[in-house]
Design a protein around this motif. Structure first.
Motif, short mmCIF file in Angstrom:
data_model
loop_
_atom_site.label_atom_id
_atom_site.label_comp_id
_atom_site.label_asym_id
_atom_site.label_seq_id
_atom_site.Cartn_x
_atom_site.Cartn_y
_atom_site.Cartn_z
N SER A 801 84.38 3.87 -2.00
CA SER A 801 85.08 4.87 -1.19
C SER A 801 84.08 5.78 -0.48
CB SER A 801 86.01 5.72 -2.06
OG SER A 801 86.96 4.91 -2.70
N TYR A 802 84.40 6.10 0.77
CA TYR A 802 83.68 7.11 1.53
C TYR A 802 84.33 8.47 1.29
CZ TYR A 802 81.26 3.46 4.21
OH TYR A 802 80.48 2.40 4.60
N ARG A 803 83.51 9.48 1.18
CA ARG A 803 83.99 10.85 1.05
C ARG A 803 83.48 11.67 2.21
NH1 ARG A 803 88.13 10.28 -2.44
NH2 ARG A 803 87.44 9.29 -4.39
N ARG A 804 84.31 12.58 2.67
CA ARG A 804 83.93 13.43 3.79
C ARG A 804 83.10 14.62 3.30
NH1 ARG A 804 89.90 14.17 6.04
NH2 ARG A 804 90.21 14.24 3.78
N ALA A 805 82.16 15.02 4.11
CA ALA A 805 81.27 16.12 3.72
C ALA A 805 80.82 16.86 4.97
CB ALA A 805 80.06 15.59 2.95
N LEU A 806 80.34 18.09 4.74
CA LEU A 806 79.79 18.95 5.79
C LEU A 806 78.30 19.12 5.52
CD1 LEU A 806 82.57 21.70 5.92
CD2 LEU A 806 82.33 19.68 7.38
N ALA A 807 77.48 18.77 6.49
CA ALA A 807 76.02 18.85 6.35
C ALA A 807 75.50 20.04 7.14
CB ALA A 807 75.37 17.56 6.85
N THR A 808 74.65 20.82 6.49
CA THR A 808 74.02 21.99 7.10
C THR A 808 72.52 21.82 7.05
OG1 THR A 808 75.85 23.38 6.35
CG2 THR A 808 73.85 24.50 7.07
N VAL A 809 71.87 21.92 8.19
CA VAL A 809 70.41 21.80 8.27
C VAL A 809 69.80 23.10 7.75
CG1 VAL A 809 68.43 21.36 9.75
CG2 VAL A 809 70.62 20.22 10.20
N VAL A 810 68.90 23.00 6.80
CA VAL A 810 68.34 24.18 6.15
C VAL A 810 67.52 25.00 7.13
CG1 VAL A 810 66.80 24.97 4.32
CG2 VAL A 810 68.36 23.07 3.90
N LEU A 811 66.70 24.34 7.96
CA LEU A 811 65.82 25.07 8.87
C LEU A 811 66.57 25.77 9.99
CD1 LEU A 811 62.72 22.72 9.18
CD2 LEU A 811 62.94 24.85 7.90
N GLU A 812 67.84 25.49 10.15
CA GLU A 812 68.64 26.24 11.11
C GLU A 812 69.18 27.53 10.52
OE1 GLU A 812 70.32 22.48 13.76
OE2 GLU A 812 71.68 23.63 12.48
N GLN A 813 69.10 27.68 9.20
CA GLN A 813 69.58 28.88 8.53
C GLN A 813 68.45 29.83 8.14
OE1 GLN A 813 72.89 29.14 8.45
NE2 GLN A 813 73.07 27.07 9.30
N GLN A 814 67.21 29.36 8.15
CA GLN A 814 66.07 30.19 7.75
C GLN A 814 64.83 29.75 8.50
OE1 GLN A 814 66.65 29.19 3.63
NE2 GLN A 814 64.96 27.72 3.61
N LYS A 815 63.81 30.60 8.46
CA LYS A 815 62.61 30.36 9.26
C LYS A 815 61.78 29.21 8.70
CE LYS A 815 60.16 33.69 10.73
NZ LYS A 815 59.28 34.88 10.78
N ASP A 816 61.71 29.09 7.40
CA ASP A 816 60.90 28.03 6.80
C ASP A 816 61.58 27.52 5.54
OD1 ASP A 816 60.19 29.85 4.64
OD2 ASP A 816 58.79 30.77 6.04
N ASP A 817 61.07 26.43 5.05
CA ASP A 817 61.60 25.78 3.86
C ASP A 817 60.45 25.54 2.89
OD1 ASP A 817 63.37 24.63 2.13
OD2 ASP A 817 63.36 22.67 3.10
N LEU A 818 59.78 26.63 2.52
CA LEU A 818 58.59 26.56 1.68
C LEU A 818 58.86 26.91 0.22
CD1 LEU A 818 56.07 28.30 4.13
CD2 LEU A 818 56.48 25.85 3.83
N GLU A 819 59.99 27.53 -0.07
CA GLU A 819 60.29 27.87 -1.45
C GLU A 819 60.64 26.60 -2.22
OE1 GLU A 819 59.88 30.78 -2.71
OE2 GLU A 819 59.46 31.81 -0.83
N PHE A 820 60.20 26.54 -3.45
CA PHE A 820 60.48 25.38 -4.30
C PHE A 820 60.46 25.83 -5.75
CE2 PHE A 820 55.94 25.73 -4.06
CZ PHE A 820 55.48 25.35 -5.31
N LEU A 821 60.89 24.93 -6.61
CA LEU A 821 60.93 25.23 -8.04
C LEU A 821 60.47 23.99 -8.81
CD1 LEU A 821 61.68 27.56 -9.94
CD2 LEU A 821 63.91 26.48 -10.25
#
Length: 821
Positions: A801-821
Motif C-alpha cells: 500500500s502507498y500512503r500519502r505524506a507531506l514533505a518539508t525541506v529542512v533548509l527551507e525552514q532554517q539557514k543551515d542543517d548542521l545540528e546533529f545528535l
C-alpha cells in the motif's frame, strides 16, 4: 510526706576497656564457667571428626589430601614462593573495576570498553560497534520509545558519549584557520573579519560550533562526519587586552591582533568513533598540504583515552546538574593549579548559596555556550551550612565593583558571551576557561571508593568519641596521587525548538565513572544508542551515522546491519523468512530516475531504448560495495549551498554544473494515516492522485473524505528491487498491466522512521532535489497556490500500500542543517 531524695546518677562507662584487667577481676567466674563446660564435654575439647572438614575447606584439594601438621606448614611455605593463579572471573572483575588515569580498557580482540561498561553490561543489551562495546538499548525487543519520550519531557536522561573522541590541532592561528577552511563546511570567517562576525564567540573560545568535515584527498571530496570544534581561549596578560579585543575599527593595524594571529593556539575537534580514523587521516593530510604550501607545521594529535563526554538531556537536566555540581574556587596544594574563579566567586565557594549562585542562571546562556567549572567530587556529602562571613565579603565586593564585577555576579552571561561589554568580567571569564582547558587533560584520578569509605568510617568513629588509630594511616595513604576536585566544561546544546536538549559535560576520562554514578543515583535515566536515536528523531535532528548517507561510516554500518539480518534470516525456515530488501537503500537509482525529468509525473511509460534490459548501461543499479556508490552524493548542509545548486539548474530542470545527484533532507508527516519505517520508498504521485488529495482546511464541514487506495500487486513487491549476482540492487520495471498502473517512480528513501509515542510524528528522509522541484512546480500550477509542503507517496519496503505524506525541506525552514545528535 517528706520529699524523695534524689539519687546520684550512675558513673559513666569508661571510654576504653582494658581486657586484661577485666579478665583478672572476673577470674573466679571464668574458672567456674570452664568447669561447667568441661563437665558437659567430658574433658574432651577436640572438634568432632565429622566437622573437621570445615576447618580445612579453605585449602586446595592437594593440601587437604596431604594432611596437616608439619606438612601443612611446609606446603604453606612452598605456596608463598609461587604466585597463586587467579581465576579469569576475578581477573576480569579487577580489570573492569579499575580506573586508570588514561586510556580505555580493552578485551582480548582489542575492542575498547567504556569506563561505565560494567554498569551497562548488567542492565543493557551490549553490542560491538565502531571498535567499542557500546550499550545498544534497554533489555527487551527494542521497544519502549513512549517511556523514553516521557522521561525526556518530565525527567532527565544521561548517556555516556565517551566514544566521541577529540583530535587536537596545535600551531599558529593563521595556519589552523587555513586548515579549517580546507576541510570544514561552512568554512570559518577570515581572522580579520571575526570581530564583525557572529562566530566571534567561537573564535575567542567561549562557544563551540558544529560543521561538516570533508576529506579533500583525490579523486573527489567526500563527507567524513559532522564534527564539533572549539578553540582554546585566547588570554593576554597585557593590561590593554580589553582595548585590543574591543577596538574593531583599528583591528587591522593593531599590534595585538598581529601577535594573536601568530600565537600558538589549540583547537579540539570532536568526532564520532565511526569516522575517527578517516577523520584524523583527512586532518593530517590537510596539515601536510599546509606545510607544502606555506612551510608552517601544525601538529595533529589524538586525545583518545584522555577526555570523556556525558550528555544530560531532559526538562530537568539543569536541576540534576545543580544537585551534583558544587563549584569550588581553586585547587588545593595537590591539584597543581592556581585560582580558576574571580575573587567575587571565591568569597562564597564554601557556602551552599554559591552553587545556586553559579548554576541557577545557566538557562540564560546562549546556545553552544561553554561554561568552565571546577567542582568538588560529587560523592562527598555537600556542606549544608552557610558561611555568613563569605556572604558578607561577597556583598562588599559587589558594592565596590557595581559597574564591572556586578555583571559577573548576576551572571548575565548572554552579555559576556555575545559582545563582551564588560572588559574585566570578560577577561576573568577567559582566564577561568583557559585554566580549566589546560588542566582538564592532566587531572589526577578521583579518590578510590575504598578510601572514601574508610574516611567515612573514621568520621563516624570520631562522632562517637571512639579511638581510630588502626585505620588512620590506611585512609590517608596515597592521597597525593588523587584529586578531590575536577575541572569540567559545560556545553549547552542548541534547543532547536525543544527545551529538553540539555547539556554536554566534558571531563577527564578517569572521572566519568564518578559522575555517572552520581547522576544515576540522583534520578537520571540512562539510555543507549537506540534511545538516543529516538530522541534525535523526536527533535527532528539527524543522527550520525544513520542519517548521513553521503559518508563511508553510513555505508559500513548498513552493510554490517544487512549481514546480521541475513544471518538471522538463514536460521529460520524458508517458509517464514522475511522478504529480503536492499540494505542500504539503492541511492543510485535516484540518479537514473532523475534523468527522466518531468516524465515521472505521467506514471509508468516503458521506453524500450532506455530500459531494454536488466544489465545494460542505463539500468537502475545501486553499487552497494565497500568503496561506496559509483559516484558521490551531494547533500547541501546550508541554505547557501542549496541556493547555489538551484541556480545551476536550467529551465528544463536539468543539472548543468553538478553531475552527482543532489539530495536534500526532508521531514515526512503522514497525511491522516500511515507509519513510515526505515528504508521506506518515497514516490512521486501522478496528477490523478492529486485530484482527490485535500487538506483539512479545504474539506467542507463534516463531509467524509472519499476512500483513497493505491496498492501494488503482492507478486511485484518482492521483485520491485532485484539483487544481482554481483550484490548490487536493480529497479525491476513492471510487466503486467495492474503493476504498471500502480507503479510510481521513486524519488527518495527514509533513513529514520516514525518514533512511537512522539507528538511530532515525523520521519527523516532524503529526496532528489531536482525531482522535488519538478513535483512542487506541478503542484503549484494545479493548486494555484504556493504551499511549502510537497505531496508525496510513501510505501514501506515490504508493503503493498502507498500512503500519502507531506514533505518539508529542512533548509527551507532554517539557514543551515548542521545540528546533529
Amino acid at each position: 510526706m517528706a520529699p524523695a531524695r534524689s539519687q546520684a546518677p550512675p558513673p559513666a562507662p569508661p571510654r576504653t576497656l582494658n581486657v586484661q584487667r577485666f579478665a583478672e577481676s572476673r577470674a573466679a567466674e571464668l574458672e567456674s564457667l570452664q568447669a561447667v563446660v568441661s563437665g558437659r564435654l567430658g574433658g574432651d575439647f577436640r572438634i568432632r571428626r565429622g566437622k573437621r572438614r570445615r576447618t580445612t575447606g579453605h585449602r586446595c584439594a592437594k593440601r587437604r589430601r596431604g594432611g596437616g601438621g608439619d606438612g601443612d606448614a611446609s606446603g604453606a611455605e612452598e605456596g608463598r614462593g609461587k604466585e597463586k593463579k587467579v581465576s579469569r572471573r576475578v581477573r576480569r572483575r579487577r580489570e573492569l573495576c579499575s580506573n586508570p588515569p588514561l586510556g580505555f580498557t580493552t578485551s582480548g580482540d582489542g575492542t575498547k570498553r567504556l569506563r561505565t561498561h560494567l554498569w551497562h553490561a548488567k542492565r543493557f543489551a551490549m553490542v560491538k560497534r565502531w571498535g567499542f562495546y557500546l550499550p545498544l538499548g534497554l533489555q527487551g525487543r527494542g521497544r519502549g520509545s513512549r517511556a523514553v519520550l516521557k522521561w525526556l519531557k518530565n525527567s532527565a536522561l544521561v548517556h555516556d558519549a565517551s566514544y566521541c573522541l577529540p583530535i587536537q590541532l596545535e600551531g599558529p592561528e593563521d595556519s589552523i584557520q587555513a586548515i579549517l577552511r580546507m576541510v570544514i563546511i561552512p568554512a570559518p570567517s577570515e581572522p580579520l573579519q571575526v570581530s564583525e562576525n557572529p562566530q566571534h564567540c567561537v573564535f575567542q573560545g567561549v562557544c563551540y560550533e558544529n560543521a561538516m568535515l570533508y576529506d579533500v584527498r583525490p579523486p573527489h571530496s567526500q563527507l567524513v562526519a559532522p564534527v564539533m570544534y572549539m578553540w582554546q581561549p585566547y588570554f593576554s596578560n597585557n593590561k590593554n587586552y580589553a582595548t585590543e579585543q574591543h577596538d574593531t575599527s583599528n583591528i587591522c593595524s593593531s599590534s595585538g591582533e598581529s601577535e594573536r594571529r601568530t600565537l600558538t593556539r589549540k583547537l579540539w575537534i570532536w568526532i564520532h568513533a565511526a569516522a575517527f580514523e578517516e577523520g584524523i587521516d583527512a586532518l593530517r593530510f590537510a596539515c601536510q598540504r599546509q606545510v607544502h604550501e606555506c612551510g608552517v607545521s601544525v601538529s595533529c594529535l589524538s586525545l583518545e583515552g584522555q577526555l570523556g563526554k556525558l550528555e544530560v538531556m531532559g526538562s530537568r537536566a539543569i536541576e540534576l546538574l545543580q544537585k551534583i555540581l558544587r563549584p569550588t574556587s581553586k585547587y588545593s596544594a595537590a591539584h597543581e593549579n592556581s585560582t580558576l574563579e574571580d575573587p567575587v566567586l571565591t568569597a562564597c565557594t564554601s557556602s551552599r548559596h554559591h552553587k545556586d549562585f553559579v548554576l541557577d542562571k545557566m538557562k540564560q546562556l546562549q546556545s553552544h555556550a561553554i561554561r568552565p567549572l571546577l567542582v568538588h567530587d560529587p560523592r562527598e556529602v555537600p556542606c549544608q551550612e552557610t558561611d555568613a562571613a563569605a556572604l558578607d565579603n561577597l556583598q562588599e565586593d559587589i558594592n565596590l565593583n557595581s559597574n564591572g564585577l556586578a555583571t559577573e555576579c548576576s551572571l548575565k552571561n548572554e552579555d559576556i558571551l555575545s559582545d563582551g561589554s564588560t572588559p574585566r568580567s570578560h577577561e576573568n571569564y577567559l582566564l577561568d576557561l583557559k585554566n580549566v582547558w589546560d588542566s582538564i587533560s592532566n587531572t589526577n584520578p578521583p579518590v578510590p571508593e575504598k578510601t572514601l569509605c574508610e574516611e567515612k568510617h573514621q568520621r563516624r568513629l570520631k562522632h562517637f568519641y571512639l579511638d581510630s588509630t588502626e585505620h588512620e594511616t590506611v585512609a590517608t595513604e596515597g592521597n597525593d596521587s588523587f584529586s578531590r576536585a575536577c575541572p569540567i566544561l559545560l556545553l549547552k546544546q542548541a534547543e532547536h525548538g525543544s527545551p529538553c536538549m540539555g547539556w554536554s559535560v566534558i571531563l577527564p576520562l578517569s572521572w566519568v565513572k564518578t559522575f555517572w554514578f552520581s547522576l544515576v543515583s540522583h534520578g537520571a535515566h540512562a539510555i543507549g544508542l537506540r534511545e538516543r536515536r529516538w530522541i534525535a528523531c523526536n527533535n527532528v535532528l539527524p543522527s550520525f551515522p544513520y542519517d548521513f548517507p553521503d559518508c563511508k561510516a553510513y555505508l559500513s554500518f548498513m552493510t554490517d546491519e544487512a549481514a546480521a539480518l541475513d544471518q538471522a534470516a538463514e536460521l529460520r525456515p524458508p517458509a517464514v523468512r522475511p522478504l529480503k530488501v536492499p540494505i542500504p537503500p539503492p541511492w543510485d537509482v535516484l540518479a537514473a530516475v532523475a534523468n527522466k525529468g518531468s516524465t515521472i509525473l505521467k506514471g509508468f511509460e516503458l521506453d524500450e531504448k532506455e530500459f531494454s534490459g536488466s544489465t545494460n548501461e542505463n539500468s537502475l543499479i545501486n553499487s552497494s560495495t565497500k568503496d561506496g556508490p559509483s559516484f558521490p552524493l551531494f547533500i547541501p548542509r546550508t541554505a547557501e549551498n542549496l541556493l547555489q545548486y538551484s541556480e545551476s539548474i536550467n529551465g528544463k530542470n536539468q543539472v548543468s554544473s553538478h553531475k552527482e545527484p543532489c539530495l536534500v533532507r526532508v521531514l515526512l508527516r503522514a497525511y491522516r494515516e500511515g507509519v513510515f519505517e526505515e528504508g521506506a520508498i518515497i514516490c512521486a504521485p501522478v496528477p490523478a492522485d492529486l485530484s482527490r488529495w485535500k487538506t483539512r482546511s479545504e474539506e467542507k464541514g463534516n463531509e467524509a473524505e472519499e476512500l483513497w487506495q493505491l496498492q501494488l500487486p503482492q507478486s511485484y513487491v518482492g521483485s520491485f528491487f532485484t539483487q544481482l549476482e554481483s550484490g548490487n540492487w536493480e529497479l525491476q520495471l513492471p510487466k503486467d498491466h495492474l503493476a504498471q498502473e500502480a507503479f510510481r517512480w521513486p524519488i527518495g528513501f527514509v533513513t529514520t522512521g516514525f518514533v512511537y509515542g512522539s507528538n511530532k510524528r515525523a520521519a527523516v528522509a532524503f529526496c532528489n532535489a531536482n525531482l522535488l522541484a519538478i513535483l512542487r512546480k506541478q503542484q503549484w500550477i494545479e493548486a494555484q497556490s504556493r504551499r511549502p509542503e510537497i505531496f508525496v507517496l510513501v510505501r514501506n519496503m515490504r508493503s503493498t500500500s502507498y500512503r500519502r505524506a507531506l514533505a518539508t525541506v529542512v533548509l527551507e525552514q532554517q539557514k543551515d542543517d548542521l545540528e546533529f545528535l
